[in-house]
Design a protein around this motif. Structure first.
Motif, PDB file in Angstrom:
ATOM      1  N   GLU A  19       0.695  -1.137   0.147  1.00  0.00           N
ATOM      2  CA  GLU A  19       0.335   0.020  -0.095  1.00  0.00           C
ATOM      3  C   GLU A  19       0.931   1.200   0.169  1.00  0.00           C
ATOM      4  O   GLU A  19       1.903   1.250   0.504  1.00  0.00           O
ATOM      5  N   GLY A  20       0.343   2.281  -0.669  1.00  0.00           N
ATOM      6  CA  GLY A  20       1.096   3.600  -0.762  1.00  0.00           C
ATOM      7  C   GLY A  20       0.308   4.538  -1.483  1.00  0.00           C
ATOM      8  O   GLY A  20      -0.848   4.515  -1.782  1.00  0.00           O
ATOM      9  N   THR A  21       1.280   5.623  -2.089  1.00  0.00           N
ATOM     10  CA  THR A  21       0.829   6.811  -2.563  1.00  0.00           C
ATOM     11  C   THR A  21       1.302   6.922  -4.111  1.00  0.00           C
ATOM     12  O   THR A  21       2.384   6.668  -4.211  1.00  0.00           O
ATOM     13  N   VAL A  22       0.537   7.641  -4.790  1.00  0.00           N
ATOM     14  CA  VAL A  22       0.648   7.888  -6.151  1.00  0.00           C
ATOM     15  C   VAL A  22       1.556   9.218  -6.158  1.00  0.00           C
ATOM     16  O   VAL A  22       1.041  10.061  -5.447  1.00  0.00           O
ATOM     17  N   LEU A  23       2.498   9.400  -6.759  1.00  0.00           N
ATOM     18  CA  LEU A  23       3.429  10.764  -6.864  1.00  0.00           C
ATOM     19  C   LEU A  23       3.599  11.069  -8.114  1.00  0.00           C
ATOM     20  O   LEU A  23       4.284  10.103  -8.909  1.00  0.00           O
ATOM     21  N   VAL A  24       3.544  12.163  -8.546  1.00  0.00           N
ATOM     22  CA  VAL A  24       3.605  12.467 -10.134  1.00  0.00           C
ATOM     23  C   VAL A  24       4.773  13.734 -10.069  1.00  0.00           C
ATOM     24  O   VAL A  24       4.391  14.856  -9.371  1.00  0.00           O
ATOM     25  N   ASP A  25       5.831  13.452 -10.521  1.00  0.00           N
ATOM     26  CA  ASP A  25       6.873  14.699 -10.781  1.00  0.00           C
ATOM     27  C   ASP A  25       7.319  14.708 -12.247  1.00  0.00           C
ATOM     28  O   ASP A  25       8.215  13.888 -12.576  1.00  0.00           O
ATOM     29  N   ASP A  35       4.893   1.069   4.020  1.00  0.00           N
ATOM     30  CA  ASP A  35       5.726   0.135   4.942  1.00  0.00           C
ATOM     31  C   ASP A  35       7.136   0.458   4.618  1.00  0.00           C
ATOM     32  O   ASP A  35       7.886   0.213   5.675  1.00  0.00           O
ATOM     33  N   ALA A  36       7.717   0.413   3.478  1.00  0.00           N
ATOM     34  CA  ALA A  36       9.023   0.347   2.962  1.00  0.00           C
ATOM     35  C   ALA A  36       9.654   1.702   2.971  1.00  0.00           C
ATOM     36  O   ALA A  36      10.907   2.124   3.213  1.00  0.00           O
ATOM     37  N   GLY A 150       7.361  -9.514   9.261  1.00  0.00           N
ATOM     38  CA  GLY A 150       7.706  -8.116   9.825  1.00  0.00           C
ATOM     39  C   GLY A 150       7.962  -7.916  11.398  1.00  0.00           C
ATOM     40  O   GLY A 150       8.657  -7.180  11.859  1.00  0.00           O
ATOM     41  N   ASP A 151       7.553  -9.261  11.909  1.00  0.00           N
ATOM     42  CA  ASP A 151       7.590  -9.134  13.406  1.00  0.00           C
ATOM     43  C   ASP A 151       8.514 -10.446  13.724  1.00  0.00           C
ATOM     44  O   ASP A 151       9.438 -10.463  14.816  1.00  0.00           O
TER      45      ASP A 151
END
Length: 187
Positions: A19-25, A35-36, A150-151
């Motif tokens: 899971e994450g976010t879209v970034l446009v540059d 998480d990473a 992860g644990d």
């Protein structure tokens, strides 16, 4: 057990998505994984299954170029800051292994793994010795599989003997010292 049933079990595994976010540059699309805490070019995930969060609902589709999500009904352009989930791949050697074992062994293995709070998508290493025995009538050996949720870390030894009877024995050892052994016999 049908392939659809196995497929549904795989889809219900925890941690099947990053899971994450879209970034446009400057016309370059990036995926920032929560998480990473790192970013990668979204181009790397073209033709992967993606979920896009819009209006508190996840929309599932396949990623195309330039931030386009293709669903069966429409094409949606992702926006900078959109929340997405990218389907992870199961290690190829583990995927082959779970295809080769019987339905009963598959179900026991997955159930035990999940009860220990691990997912197939937590696999970090798999040595599938069955691959090297494909042309033989009698197949016997051990597969080694490591998982990290992860644990904790879990090491699994899969002892198998396939001839007139099929025998699968899974030995789970957690980094905490907890051990579980399950066996499956098929006539």
């Amino acid at each position: 057990m049908s392939n659809i049933y196995r497929s549904n079990i795989l889809k219900s595994q925890k941690r099947a998505f990053s899971e994450g976010t879209v970034l446009v540059d400057e016309d370059t699309w990036f995926f920032f994984e929560i998480d990473a805490e790192e970013e990668s070019e979204l181009e790397f995930y073209i033709n992967h299954e993606i979920r896009l969060l819009r209006e508190d609902a996840w929309i599932t589709g396949v990623l195309l170029e330039n931030g386009i999500l293709a669903t069966p009904y429409e094409r949606i352009r992702m926006l900078d800051g959109d929340r997405i989930q990218i389907k992870k791949n199961i290690l190829f050697s583990l995927e082959n292994l779970i295809e080769d074992i019987s339905d009963d062994a598959f179900l026991q293995f997955i159930t035990t793994l999940n009860n220990l709070n691990y997912s197939l998508y937590d696999c970090i290493f798999c040595h599938n010795h069955l691959v090297f025995l494909s042309g033989q009538k009698m197949k016997q050996g051990v597969n080694f599989i490591n998982f990290d949720n992860g644990d904790e870390v879990c090491a699994v030894q899969h002892h198998f003997s396939y001839f007139k009877k099929k025998r699968d024995r899974f030995e789970f050892t957690l980094s905490t010292g907890k051990r579980i052994v399950i066996e499956n016999f098929n006539l």
